[in-house]
Design a protein around this motif. Structure first.
Motif, short mmCIF file in Angstrom:
data_model
loop_
_atom_site.label_atom_id
_atom_site.label_comp_id
_atom_site.label_asym_id
_atom_site.label_seq_id
_atom_site.Cartn_x
_atom_site.Cartn_y
_atom_site.Cartn_z
N GLN C 317 0.92 -1.25 -0.04
CA GLN C 317 -0.16 0.00 0.14
C GLN C 317 0.89 1.32 0.09
O GLN C 317 1.88 1.49 0.80
CB GLN C 317 -0.77 0.06 1.26
N GLY C 318 0.54 2.11 -0.83
CA GLY C 318 1.58 3.41 -0.99
C GLY C 318 1.45 4.07 0.38
O GLY C 318 0.22 4.14 1.05
N LYS C 319 2.47 4.52 0.72
CA LYS C 319 2.83 5.41 1.90
C LYS C 319 3.21 6.76 1.43
O LYS C 319 3.62 7.02 0.45
CB LYS C 319 3.64 4.87 3.06
N GLY C 320 3.53 7.41 2.56
CA GLY C 320 4.26 8.88 2.07
C GLY C 320 3.40 9.72 1.47
O GLY C 320 1.98 9.67 1.69
N ARG C 321 3.88 10.70 0.65
CA ARG C 321 2.97 11.68 0.61
C ARG C 321 3.22 12.02 -1.23
O ARG C 321 4.28 12.48 -1.58
CB ARG C 321 3.40 13.15 1.06
N HIS C 322 2.11 11.58 -1.87
CA HIS C 322 2.26 11.78 -3.28
C HIS C 322 1.09 12.54 -3.91
O HIS C 322 0.16 12.92 -3.16
CB HIS C 322 2.26 10.37 -3.87
N ASP C 323 1.51 12.83 -4.87
CA ASP C 323 0.38 13.72 -5.96
C ASP C 323 -0.96 12.84 -6.34
O ASP C 323 -0.47 11.88 -6.97
CB ASP C 323 1.18 14.33 -7.23
N PRO C 324 -1.92 13.51 -6.05
CA PRO C 324 -3.22 12.60 -6.61
C PRO C 324 -3.64 13.16 -8.30
O PRO C 324 -3.89 11.98 -9.09
CB PRO C 324 -4.15 13.21 -5.96
N CYS C 325 -2.59 13.88 -8.66
CA CYS C 325 -2.64 14.11 -10.03
C CYS C 325 -1.50 15.13 -10.29
O CYS C 325 -1.15 16.42 -9.70
CB CYS C 325 -3.82 15.27 -10.45
N VAL C 326 -0.54 14.57 -11.11
CA VAL C 326 0.92 15.44 -11.30
C VAL C 326 0.61 16.63 -12.26
O VAL C 326 1.60 17.34 -12.28
CB VAL C 326 1.91 14.35 -12.22
N VAL C 327 -0.57 16.74 -13.19
CA VAL C 327 -0.52 17.68 -14.05
C VAL C 327 -0.24 19.17 -13.42
O VAL C 327 0.61 19.94 -14.20
CB VAL C 327 -1.88 17.67 -14.83
N PRO C 328 -0.80 19.63 -12.49
CA PRO C 328 -0.46 20.97 -11.93
C PRO C 328 1.06 21.27 -11.75
O PRO C 328 1.63 22.30 -12.18
CB PRO C 328 -1.35 21.20 -10.66
N ARG C 329 1.73 20.15 -11.15
CA ARG C 329 3.19 20.52 -10.71
C ARG C 329 4.12 20.15 -12.23
O ARG C 329 4.90 20.58 -12.19
CB ARG C 329 3.83 19.37 -9.87
N ALA C 330 3.37 19.62 -13.28
CA ALA C 330 4.11 19.32 -14.41
C ALA C 330 4.02 20.70 -15.36
O ALA C 330 5.15 20.68 -16.29
CB ALA C 330 3.30 18.09 -14.93
N ILE C 331 3.42 21.54 -15.02
CA ILE C 331 3.19 22.73 -15.87
C ILE C 331 4.68 23.25 -15.98
O ILE C 331 5.26 23.63 -17.39
CB ILE C 331 2.33 23.88 -15.36
N PRO C 332 5.47 23.70 -14.82
CA PRO C 332 6.62 24.23 -15.02
C PRO C 332 7.60 23.19 -15.69
O PRO C 332 8.59 23.81 -16.33
CB PRO C 332 7.17 24.73 -13.78
N ILE C 333 7.50 22.09 -15.72
CA ILE C 333 8.46 21.08 -16.07
C ILE C 333 8.18 21.25 -17.82
O ILE C 333 8.89 21.32 -18.53
CB ILE C 333 8.25 19.67 -15.76
N VAL C 334 6.95 21.18 -18.16
CA VAL C 334 6.85 21.20 -19.70
C VAL C 334 7.42 22.62 -20.30
O VAL C 334 8.00 22.72 -21.32
CB VAL C 334 5.25 20.98 -19.92
N GLU C 335 7.07 23.78 -19.50
CA GLU C 335 7.67 24.90 -20.09
C GLU C 335 9.29 24.63 -20.07
O GLU C 335 9.94 25.50 -20.86
CB GLU C 335 7.35 26.00 -19.03
N ALA C 336 9.78 24.18 -18.93
CA ALA C 336 11.28 24.14 -19.09
C ALA C 336 12.03 23.37 -20.06
O ALA C 336 12.61 23.82 -20.84
CB ALA C 336 11.78 23.67 -17.81
N MET C 337 11.21 22.19 -20.45
CA MET C 337 11.71 21.38 -21.47
C MET C 337 11.67 21.99 -22.86
O MET C 337 12.49 21.92 -23.81
CB MET C 337 10.93 19.99 -21.52
N ALA C 338 10.43 22.90 -22.84
CA ALA C 338 10.07 23.57 -24.34
C ALA C 338 11.27 24.50 -24.27
O ALA C 338 11.76 24.70 -25.35
CB ALA C 338 8.88 24.22 -24.27
N ALA C 339 11.63 25.29 -23.13
CA ALA C 339 12.49 26.24 -23.26
C ALA C 339 14.00 25.79 -23.55
O ALA C 339 14.88 26.21 -24.44
CB ALA C 339 12.69 26.88 -21.90
N LEU C 340 14.37 24.67 -23.17
CA LEU C 340 15.75 23.83 -23.65
C LEU C 340 15.67 23.42 -24.93
O LEU C 340 16.79 23.70 -25.56
CB LEU C 340 15.61 22.46 -22.53
N VAL C 341 14.62 22.80 -25.55
CA VAL C 341 14.48 22.60 -26.82
C VAL C 341 14.76 24.05 -27.58
O VAL C 341 15.50 23.91 -28.69
CB VAL C 341 13.15 21.81 -27.29
N LEU C 342 14.23 24.90 -27.52
CA LEU C 342 14.23 26.10 -28.27
C LEU C 342 15.56 26.88 -28.01
O LEU C 342 16.10 27.38 -29.01
CB LEU C 342 13.03 27.15 -27.92
#
Lengths: 354, 354, 354, 354
Positions: C317-342
């Protein structure tokens, strides 16, 4: 990684064995908009090709380069430049005696051990035939960095050494003799010596000096990709090369710092140039100069004892048509590799600051 | 491309300036499952660090490596190994006199021209401080290829040359003296000479010889990534190196092929080894040996005239604590770079045949 | 090759496991002369960090980036930028229950099989903790290409989809809600749904849309390194991503050419933009837009049957503190990867013509 | 960097424009010792070539590959494999009407802007003709990883979708119809629809599904070079591709973790396979499956308004012989790119542990 590519932004990848139908390559990263002089490319190939004089191998290869892409109406388009050079004169039968035997100081044994299979018809991939593709790549690189002047010449053959400083030499004399030494008197001695060596069925080594003028300040990348480190790799990758030294080189190790330091003029040039045009791995605008050591060619026309793939001792004698001294034909190869290095760093340097 | 990475499969990328808070690096591609001896890594760092003897710079740097990743319970996990080494003893004020002035034969001028900005507090990125990270990378590489033995030593200082063949030397004596020369008599002469040079406020060059034993057959990649070409780049990328020669090197250019060829024994070894353990760019199982030329350190304790960023002539005198001869401290760096090259080719060779 | 580097000229290499002392990275190839706003870098990290709202994991990590090199007096120097981020809140004990067991749909099993060893204290290298380093790299990349505007937002959570076209949206509202959806009404529904999912001990997937404006014409390299192909790799390399589509994407497959073609205006812009700002792999100056699909996080707070390293069935059984949905915290990661590419292609494009 | 190479250890570099004398490429890094079936390579080329059925372009190209190196007596030698494919049917005059005009949704405009020059005789480098070289590379890659089975097929054309799960399909039927859809009933509908579209002078998009079986566990490299990220780049680099999704893909974003997680069987296989055979970027031994979205071909036989290089509005109508739907001919290209990715990671994985 296989090792058949050179350069990071101006990148040459080559293919081809000495006894296949053709050799060739791809130049990727050549900027668009360069009006190419195709004759100059063929001229460089002609300087390298066999049969050009009495002191080199008498094999006949037309060595005509055919471009398949990347050039439209004489101008580079930014797309990869593919090219081939036919192997017109393969004479596979010349090599039948070495099918199983490993020629001493050749790559036969190491290739067999590394790959398990080997094209036994000649040097295959390890043959210096491959360097024709480098000459094509270098000839295009020269047209990318067209203000930079690269000149190489024979500076020693065996014990015979050109004693003059390069500043005293008239480079226009390099092509006046088959040895490619700009001092006619020394050239004649070298030529005679090479003929004598050939008559003995032997070979001899020598050195090439290369001078690069009009280099912009700033070429080379710090730490691992220092300009002279990459030049060193480039030169050491040429067949038969065993040494490289830049600027003061091995002799400079004997000096004191107070003797070796290149003091500045007010315009940023230096009063002396023991650094050889590179400081901290980056060109400083002074002439770059370096020496390249070529060992004697391994294929000799004398009997040698060797082993075959079963580990049996066999006798072998070089046949075919080989160079008694590679140095004269290596001149365009040294220049080509230098051009490839400089074109690559010239492109890299376009991204060094905002 | 920026030039801060070395290797293709076993890849070291380094960062850090001499006067920032820390230097460090990432080793990417280290195979999983290697039980690391961390003490050996620190031992190698200690051989390089300043202040270890009377003939090297008296700067004090603990040079303690801290690993941040890639190792779990003492074993490599296949993930990147990140590490840092604190710059404990920066003494930025020692360098305030060179803020605007360009030190002769340093990288100050070329970095300024290339980048437009420069960390003027010292050599910055061009400082040999960066080589501490290479020693860390090399120390791990050694544990990847642990059957291969790499030994380097001082073979000349100025005009003082170790005349013996390497086969005659007792390598266990290398660490018996601060010069790192395995011949005690020569070592004493060298040590005294370095002390004299230091007393003059001057510096002197020298050479390092490196021997690599127990190399498996097959390391190195044909054409551009020949084993000795990559070793050459590796060595020439070390600060102050101006030359590299392998096997017979520059002296070999004077020989004939009949003298230079290494004839085979029936087991594939060779009777002589002028090739230096590499044929066609690929290791043949014999000892690899090469020489590396180090110029005298540019920073001297004597007055020199130079220019500043405005092109004005200024007088400058080295301050701080510098090495009168870099060669003794360069020994672990040469070994580290050799280890990085070999570990990389060892991994590459795993993919050469099916 | 190990896969820990991204980019060719603007190159980020990262290291670090979730439960080691720190993560970090090196940015190599950042041009000199960029005046960095360090606060903006930390701002991006703060958008990604745990504990920032009620709908994300409640782990507490300060996620403070420390720069160790490459920046002098606030300006990039052209040398590699090394940085670390401390793992302040590792809580290794939370993970002791999974030492031997393989969590379903995690990387535990594949890492064990691939490497033979594994840091069992958490995701180790496969943890999304690594993406903090991408955010640092991306935040610097944004300052290299500072005229280009990159905006990402949550476009769906489970079945809840933002139906409006991006042209109708007010991007200034993205940060007005913890879901990072620019439509407040939809955002509220998404937020409530995520809370409900968390209450069930479950997780849910979603999609991110990213828009890039003011892209210069000419970014991207033909054939294999098309701009959208590299953006695709960048996005698919983010943890939990299972899909990528650009421009008309999967829906565009249903159209006819006469419907899909983007006709030109006389100034070279297009009347429609189903191409998504890229034609032939190269930016055409129109807005780039793409969608990224995130699967539901694998760690759930419900009991699941799984196996351990001995192949035994165990309950977990999962313990600890995990995200119920990663999408909100993924926003800056998507932007970061796009910036790296560009940023990378922006540098590459500097060498495309003479 | 120019973007004409794909792969790190098994590396394909291609050259050639649609209207030059030939296209071709070099495969570097192919291991020695592979007994090649050359007929299979030509078979794959034949599946891609024009004129093979009534629903594809009626251009006639023999597309015969000629190998120039790297293969000796039918076995790979470890040296680079060079090859060319003649452009037999260039018909440059077909394209004279587009010399100055930019075709909508083609690469004409972006290439012109990026490079300043352009081979106006056709798509040049941006033409899908280049993909013939990928098919050659992929056909060799398949023989490197010969136990892995890669199967692609047409899964939709326009709105017509193959509704069955791939497990229900008989892959032997794929080549039974010109659409390459393994469900004959759906195939007939698709074929008729494509004919209708062609009669309208229009084009239509579609999707390809690819299944990869017998994948060894452990392929893929963590973080940036995840297996599915590299597959994504590979697919998105194919002409006309706008989307990629693996495993549950975009539909998976709607699921909960409790629904999406793939629970283990005791042997390490999983009961479900929403992950699509990859976890943490590394293959887990289950079937890999993904979808690729192709937009409708831009060249239509209807009149369209466009602009020329002077920014003038001009009318244009496609001439020549183009595909009404690229999907059937894209099948071997998708398979080839998948094979290139897998062969590369298979080689990379040989170095992942000691």
């Amino acid at each position: 990684m296989a090792g058949n590519s050179f350069g990071k932004l101006f990148k040459l990848t080559t293919f081809g064995e000495s006894h296949g139908p053709a050799i060739g390559g791809i130049i990727d990263g050549c900027p668009a908009g360069i009006v190419l002089d195709l004759d100059k490319i063929q001229d460089d190939l002609n300087k390298r090709k066999p049969g050009q004089s009495a002191i080199v191998t008498q094999r006949k290869e037309p060595d005509t380069v055919v471009f398949l892409s990347g050039i439209f109406e004489g101008v580079t388009t930014g797309t990869p430049i593919g090219f081939t050079i036919e192997n017109a004169n393969q004479k596979s039968k010349d090599y039948s005696h070495i099918k199983d035997a490993f020629r001493p100081s050749h790559a036969d044994y190491t290739y067999s051990e590394k790959y398990g299979v080997r094209d036994y018809r000649g040097g295959g991939r390890s043959s210096a035939r491959e360097t024709a593709c480098r000459v094509v790549g270098g000839a295009i690189a020269k047209q990318v960095i067209k203000d930079i002047k690269i000149v190489a010449f024979t500076s020693s053959v065996g014990e015979l050494k050109l004693e003059k400083e390069f500043a005293e030499l008239d480079f226009s004399l390099i092509e006046s003799n088959p040895v490619r030494c700009p001092d006619p008197e020394t050239a004649t001695k070298m030529e005679n010596y090479i003929k004598q060596i050939r008559a003995e069925g032997d070979t001899v080594g020598g050195t090439v000096k290369c001078i690069i003028k009009n280099v912009p300040i700033g070429l080379g990348e710090p730490v691992f990709d220092k300009l002279h480190a990459t030049l060193g790799q480039a030169m050491l990758s040429i067949n038969a090369v065993k040494g490289f030294e830049i600027g003061s080189g091995f002799d400079g190790t004997k000096l004191k710092g107070s003797e070796h330091n290149d003091l500045f003029n007010q315009d940023g040039t230096t009063k002396t140039n023991l650094s050889g045009g590179i400081q901290g791995g980056i060109s400083n605008g002074m002439d770059i100069y370096f020496n390249v050591a070529f060992k004697p060619v391994a294929t000799i026309m004398q009997k040698q004892e060797t082993i075959n793939s079963k580990g049996e001792l066999v006798e072998m004698q070089g046949k075919g048509r080989h160079d008694p001294c590679v140095v004269p034909r290596a001149i365009p190869i040294v220049e080509a590799m230098a051009a490839l290095v400089l074109a690559d760093f010239w492109l890299q340097n376009k991204t060094s600051k905002i």
